[in-house]
Motif scaffolding. Structure first.
Motif, PDB file in Angstrom:
ATOM      1  N   VAL A 237       0.811  -1.222   0.000  1.00 30.50           N
ATOM      2  CA  VAL A 237       0.000   0.000   0.000  1.00 30.50           C
ATOM      3  C   VAL A 237       0.849   1.279   0.000  1.00 30.50           C
ATOM      4  N   ILE A 238       2.115   1.170   0.371  1.00 28.97           N
ATOM      5  CA  ILE A 238       3.033   2.311   0.362  1.00 28.97           C
ATOM      6  C   ILE A 238       3.918   2.190  -0.881  1.00 28.97           C
ATOM      7  N   SER A 239       4.175   3.308  -1.537  1.00 30.72           N
ATOM      8  CA  SER A 239       4.944   3.294  -2.784  1.00 30.72           C
ATOM      9  C   SER A 239       6.352   2.742  -2.575  1.00 30.72           C
ATOM     10  N   LYS A 240       6.890   2.182  -3.644  1.00 29.94           N
ATOM     11  CA  LYS A 240       8.221   1.576  -3.609  1.00 29.94           C
ATOM     12  C   LYS A 240       9.292   2.611  -3.251  1.00 29.94           C
ATOM     13  N   ASP A 241       9.165   3.836  -3.767  1.00 28.80           N
ATOM     14  CA  ASP A 241      10.144   4.888  -3.484  1.00 28.80           C
ATOM     15  C   ASP A 241      10.279   5.155  -1.989  1.00 28.80           C
ATOM     16  N   ILE A 242       9.169   5.192  -1.296  1.00 32.17           N
ATOM     17  CA  ILE A 242       9.193   5.436   0.159  1.00 32.17           C
ATOM     18  C   ILE A 242       9.679   4.190   0.896  1.00 32.17           C
ATOM     19  N   ARG A 243       9.245   3.014   0.461  1.00 27.49           N
ATOM     20  CA  ARG A 243       9.662   1.765   1.124  1.00 27.49           C
ATOM     21  C   ARG A 243      11.168   1.575   1.064  1.00 27.49           C
ATOM     22  N   ILE A 244      11.789   2.033  -0.022  1.00 23.06           N
ATOM     23  CA  ILE A 244      13.248   1.932  -0.137  1.00 23.06           C
ATOM     24  C   ILE A 244      13.928   2.764   0.952  1.00 23.06           C
ATOM     25  N   LEU A 245      13.360   3.924   1.279  1.00 20.61           N
ATOM     26  CA  LEU A 245      13.931   4.811   2.301  1.00 20.61           C
ATOM     27  C   LEU A 245      13.645   4.339   3.731  1.00 20.61           C
ATOM     28  N   ALA A 246      12.612   3.522   3.898  1.00 17.32           N
ATOM     29  CA  ALA A 246      12.153   3.142   5.236  1.00 17.32           C
ATOM     30  C   ALA A 246      13.096   2.157   5.913  1.00 17.32           C
ATOM     31  N   ASP A 247      13.214   2.320   7.211  1.00 17.06           N
ATOM     32  CA  ASP A 247      14.016   1.429   8.052  1.00 17.06           C
ATOM     33  C   ASP A 247      13.165   0.208   8.371  1.00 17.06           C
ATOM     34  N   LYS A 248      13.573  -0.957   7.871  1.00 11.48           N
ATOM     35  CA  LYS A 248      12.782  -2.176   8.048  1.00 11.48           C
ATOM     36  C   LYS A 248      13.365  -3.115   9.099  1.00 11.48           C
ATOM     37  N   GLU A 249      14.556  -2.835   9.555  1.00  3.12           N
ATOM     38  CA  GLU A 249      15.264  -3.751  10.450  1.00  3.12           C
ATOM     39  C   GLU A 249      14.820  -3.651  11.908  1.00  3.12           C
ATOM     40  N   ILE A 250      14.308  -2.511  12.302  1.00  2.00           N
ATOM     41  CA  ILE A 250      13.982  -2.284  13.711  1.00  2.00           C
ATOM     42  C   ILE A 250      12.500  -2.530  13.946  1.00  2.00           C
ATOM     43  N   PRO A 251      12.145  -3.340  14.947  1.00  5.32           N
ATOM     44  CA  PRO A 251      10.726  -3.617  15.221  1.00  5.32           C
ATOM     45  C   PRO A 251       9.974  -2.365  15.694  1.00  5.32           C
ATOM     46  N   ALA A 252       8.678  -2.360  15.438  1.00  8.88           N
ATOM     47  CA  ALA A 252       7.814  -1.234  15.826  1.00  8.88           C
ATOM     48  C   ALA A 252       7.897  -0.954  17.321  1.00  8.88           C
ATOM     49  N   LEU A 253       8.049  -1.978  18.110  1.00 12.48           N
ATOM     50  CA  LEU A 253       8.139  -1.817  19.568  1.00 12.48           C
ATOM     51  C   LEU A 253       9.241  -0.836  19.947  1.00 12.48           C
ATOM     52  N   ASN A 254      10.398  -0.915  19.287  1.00 12.50           N
ATOM     53  CA  ASN A 254      11.516  -0.027  19.619  1.00 12.50           C
ATOM     54  C   ASN A 254      11.180   1.431  19.354  1.00 12.50           C
ATOM     55  N   TYR A 255      10.538   1.705  18.213  1.00 15.44           N
ATOM     56  CA  TYR A 255      10.170   3.083  17.885  1.00 15.44           C
ATOM     57  C   TYR A 255       9.192   3.649  18.900  1.00 15.44           C
ATOM     58  N   ILE A 256       8.225   2.829  19.296  1.00 11.25           N
ATOM     59  CA  ILE A 256       7.184   3.295  20.213  1.00 11.25           C
ATOM     60  C   ILE A 256       7.739   3.500  21.619  1.00 11.25           C
ATOM     61  N   ARG A 257       8.645   2.640  22.050  1.00  9.63           N
ATOM     62  CA  ARG A 257       9.209   2.769  23.400  1.00  9.63           C
ATOM     63  C   ARG A 257      10.279   3.854  23.508  1.00  9.63           C
ATOM     64  N   GLU A 258      11.077   4.044  22.444  1.00  9.75           N
ATOM     65  CA  GLU A 258      12.176   5.005  22.481  1.00  9.75           C
ATOM     66  C   GLU A 258      12.174   5.907  21.244  1.00  9.75           C
ATOM     67  N   PRO A 259      11.135   6.713  21.085  1.00 10.46           N
ATOM     68  CA  PRO A 259      11.027   7.514  19.861  1.00 10.46           C
ATOM     69  C   PRO A 259      12.176   8.496  19.642  1.00 10.46           C
ATOM     70  N   ASP A 260      12.707   9.086  20.703  1.00 10.28           N
ATOM     71  CA  ASP A 260      13.772  10.080  20.544  1.00 10.28           C
ATOM     72  C   ASP A 260      15.052   9.466  19.980  1.00 10.28           C
ATOM     73  N   LYS A 261      15.259   8.193  20.215  1.00 10.13           N
ATOM     74  CA  LYS A 261      16.449   7.488  19.745  1.00 10.13           C
ATOM     75  C   LYS A 261      16.461   7.349  18.216  1.00 10.13           C
ATOM     76  N   TYR A 262      15.272   7.398  17.595  1.00  5.68           N
ATOM     77  CA  TYR A 262      15.160   7.137  16.161  1.00  5.68           C
ATOM     78  C   TYR A 262      14.750   8.367  15.354  1.00  5.68           C
ATOM     79  N   LYS A 263      14.956   9.561  15.902  1.00  6.30           N
ATOM     80  CA  LYS A 263      14.599  10.804  15.193  1.00  6.30           C
ATOM     81  C   LYS A 263      15.239  10.840  13.810  1.00  6.30           C
ATOM     82  N   GLY A 264      14.435  11.270  12.842  1.00  6.18           N
ATOM     83  CA  GLY A 264      14.928  11.410  11.480  1.00  6.18           C
ATOM     84  C   GLY A 264      14.787  10.169  10.616  1.00  6.18           C
TER      85      GLY A 264
END
Length: 159
Positions: free
Chosen positions: A20-47
């Motif tokens: 559902v998300i375009s290929k151009d954006i998916r290429i830029l997206a970080d796929k290695e880190i689980p969603a749990l990490n982003y939600i628990r420590e959002p400041d660590k993943y800024k940008g």
């Protein structure tokens, strides 16, 4: 004629398998880190660019743009939120502009590709909550599905 029909059938089958998300954006997206990490420590993943999804809890238009509060759900291989009670928490999407909150309403499923801005303190009821805040790059709002339809074949054991 058979070849044309075969090719059309294959195209129809594979078009239903697109993300559902375009290929151009998916290429830029970080796929290695689980969603749990982003939600628990959002400041660590800024940008970082991430793709998350879930069910809309609320939406609000402000002078900054539209904020959409989402109950996070795991996504399948196409970027569709799974029909499950599993969730690592909630996150906020900031859309730079106006979205009709009657359309982006509670209960609708959504997937977003966005940049992590950090955390934003808000409230759920009377409780303070630290939300992951994403600035949207691409949003996909799913058609309303009132009841999930399931088809299962199995053998039932009665004891």
């Amino acid at each position: 004629m058979r070849r044309i029909i075969s090719v059309l059938i294959i195209l129809i089958i594979f078009s239903g398998c697109a993300h559902v998300i375009s290929k151009d954006i998916r290429i830029l997206a970080d796929k290695e880190i689980p969603a749990l990490n982003y939600i628990r420590e959002p400041d660590k993943y800024k940008g970082r660019i991430v793709i998350l999804g879930g069910v809309i809890a609320s939406s609000l238009n402000t002078v900054e743009g539209t904020y959409i509060e989402v109950i996070q759900k795991p996504l399948n291989y196409r970027g569709i939120p799974e029909d499950t009670d599993i969730s690592y928490g909630r996150f906020l999407i900031l859309y730079d502009g106006y979205l009709d909150t009657a359309i982006y309403s509670p209960g609708r499923e959504i997937t977003v590709a966005g940049e992590v801005l950090g955390k934003r303190i808000g409230r759920i009821g009377e409780m303070q909550y630290a939300y992951l805040l994403l600035k949207s790059k691409e949003i996909y709002l799913f058609k309303y599905r009132p009841l999930p339809i399931r088809f299962e074949i199995g053998i039932w054991h009665v004891f």
